[in-house]
Structures are given as C-alpha cells and as structure tokens.
Design an enzyme around this catalytic site. Structure first.
Site, PDB file in Angstrom:
ATOM      1  CB  CYS A 290      10.091   1.422 -52.877  1.00 45.12           C
ATOM      2  SG  CYS A 290       7.640   2.152 -52.868  1.00 45.12           S
TER       3      CYS A 290
ATOM      4  CG  HIS B 119      10.716   2.320 -57.094  1.00 42.62           C
ATOM      5  ND1 HIS B 119      10.690   1.169 -57.046  1.00 42.62           N
ATOM      6  CD2 HIS B 119       9.037   2.777 -56.998  1.00 42.62           C
ATOM      7  CE1 HIS B 119       9.596   0.920 -55.814  1.00 42.62           C
ATOM      8  NE2 HIS B 119       8.743   1.841 -55.880  1.00 42.62           N
TER       9      HIS B 119
ATOM     10  CD  GLU C  92      13.807  -0.395 -58.434  1.00 39.31           C
ATOM     11  OE1 GLU C  92      12.162  -0.529 -57.896  1.00 39.31           O
ATOM     12  OE2 GLU C  92      14.085   0.406 -58.075  1.00 39.31           O
TER      13      GLU C  92
END
Length: 227
Positions: free
Chosen positions: A86, A194, A196
């Site tokens: 990002c 994302h 994560e």
C-alpha cells in the site's frame, strides 16, 4: 529469519506487519526507524501501509527522502527481498525502485474492502507458495491505488513477467488490472492489497500468509545452497 518493519511518521500498518511475521509466520520481526541508515542485519525489509508524513505532496513522496530509503536502495541492489504494501508500494514508486506511479482511484473515493486477486506470476520469491493463476482474497484500503505507467513500461512489465498480482474485478482503475509488480530482478515487490491483514482465519481469510511463507521458503532454500 530476521524481518525489518520500517516505521515512518504516519505509518499505521506497521503493527499489522509485525504481527504477521512474529505471530502468524513465527519468525523474528523488528521495528526499524525511518532514520536508520544500516539494514545489513536483516534478511528481508518490509515497508508497511499507512499515511507516511500525512501523504502530503503525493502518497509516499516525502518518505522516499527518509534516510532509511538509501539503505533500502542499497539493500535491494544486493538482491535481497524488499516488500512494500500500500503506502510502502507508493514509496517504492517514488524512489524509483519500481516503475510507474499512483493516481487517485478512478471514482475518487477511498476503498476499504476485501477483493479477489489473481496470482499472475508464481515464480517469484514472494509468490512461489501460490498456484499459477490462483484466485485469492486480500483486503485493500486506499484512495490512491490507481496504478499508471506509459505503454512502453507496461509492455516491459508484461515481457519480463513483472506483474505478480492482478485484480479479478478492478476496483480502482489500475492499468492492466495491476495490483502488484516486482522489479526485473524479482527481489522488490510492491502491492496495494494487504497480505498482512489476511494471515489467520480470525481475520476472515489467511490467503496473505503464503506470501510471507514464500519469502521464508526461498530464503531457506538460498541459504541451504550457499551454506
């Protein structure tokens, strides 16, 4: 394996990244200040999402001049893994470590949703644990995720298999449905989704974990060969 999670003023996904490595992957993670000038003690560098320096001027533009980015550049030149997610992707674009630029989403609105992603190239150190053309789900959260480049750059990205992830249903207008690209050497990856935030079932999806597992597997294989 030792992962460095770089923290810029305004980062807000650094704790997510730290958790993904420390708890979900079970490897060693360390927060690293944007002031740091030496990254030689780490095996992988992670640039998290957020709003570094408040996204003033352009997303990632001020962070690209932070002292740590010169160290990241030197680190990348050694062929070691660098991942930007990002805002981290935006920083990599601003530093020139990846080609292209980011524009506002085509509908000029912030997007926060889980979206289907296609693994376009599973032959990288970031994607080897996925199947080629596998359809996965990852969260996105951005206002400036509309990837843009000129036609020549786009042709080069395709020719050198640098498009690693693509949107199955393009939510922001990115050229070629691009969600993530790597450099020609394959050791620097930038992506807007994302991973994560998708590492354990509790988060609704664990498709992102295999990206970090890919880094770990390739690192172990490399060290097995060189040891």
């Amino acid at each position: 394996m030792r992962f460095a999670v770089v923290v810029f003023p305004g980062s807000n996904c650094d704790t997510d990244m730290f958790y993904a490595i420390k708890e979900a992957l079970g490897e060693d993670a360390h927060y690293v200040s944007y002031r740091e000038s030496n990254l030689s003690n780490y095996d992988a560098i992670l640039l998290p999402g957020g709003f570094s320096y408040g996204d003033y001027l352009r997303s990632g533009s001020i962070a690209s001049f932070a002292p740590v980015m010169e160290a990241v550049r030197e680190y990348a030149e050694l062929g070691k893994p660098v991942l930007g997610v990002c805002n981290g992707f935006q920083i990599l674009l601003e530093t020139g470590l990846l080609p292209g630029a980011m524009k506002r989403n085509d509908h000029l609105k912030f997007i926060c949703e889980t979206t289907p992603i296609i693994v376009t190239n599973n032959q990288t150190m970031f994607s080897s644990e996925y199947r080629q053309d596998e359809r996965i789900s990852l969260p996105i959260a951005h206002a400036e995720g509309n990837y843009e480049c000129d036609d020549q750059t786009f042709d080069e990205l395709k020719r050198h298999n640098q498009i690693v992830f693509q949107y199955a249903d393009n939510p922001n207008g990115s050229k070629g449905d691009i969600a993530g690209i790597c450099n020609k050497q394959g050791n620097v990856l930038g992506m807007m989704p994302h991973p994560e935030r998708a590492t354990v079932d509790l988060l609704g999806c664990d498709d992102g974990l295999r990206l970090f597992e890919s880094i770990l597997v390739n690192w172990r294989e490399h060290h097995a060969v060189t040891s």
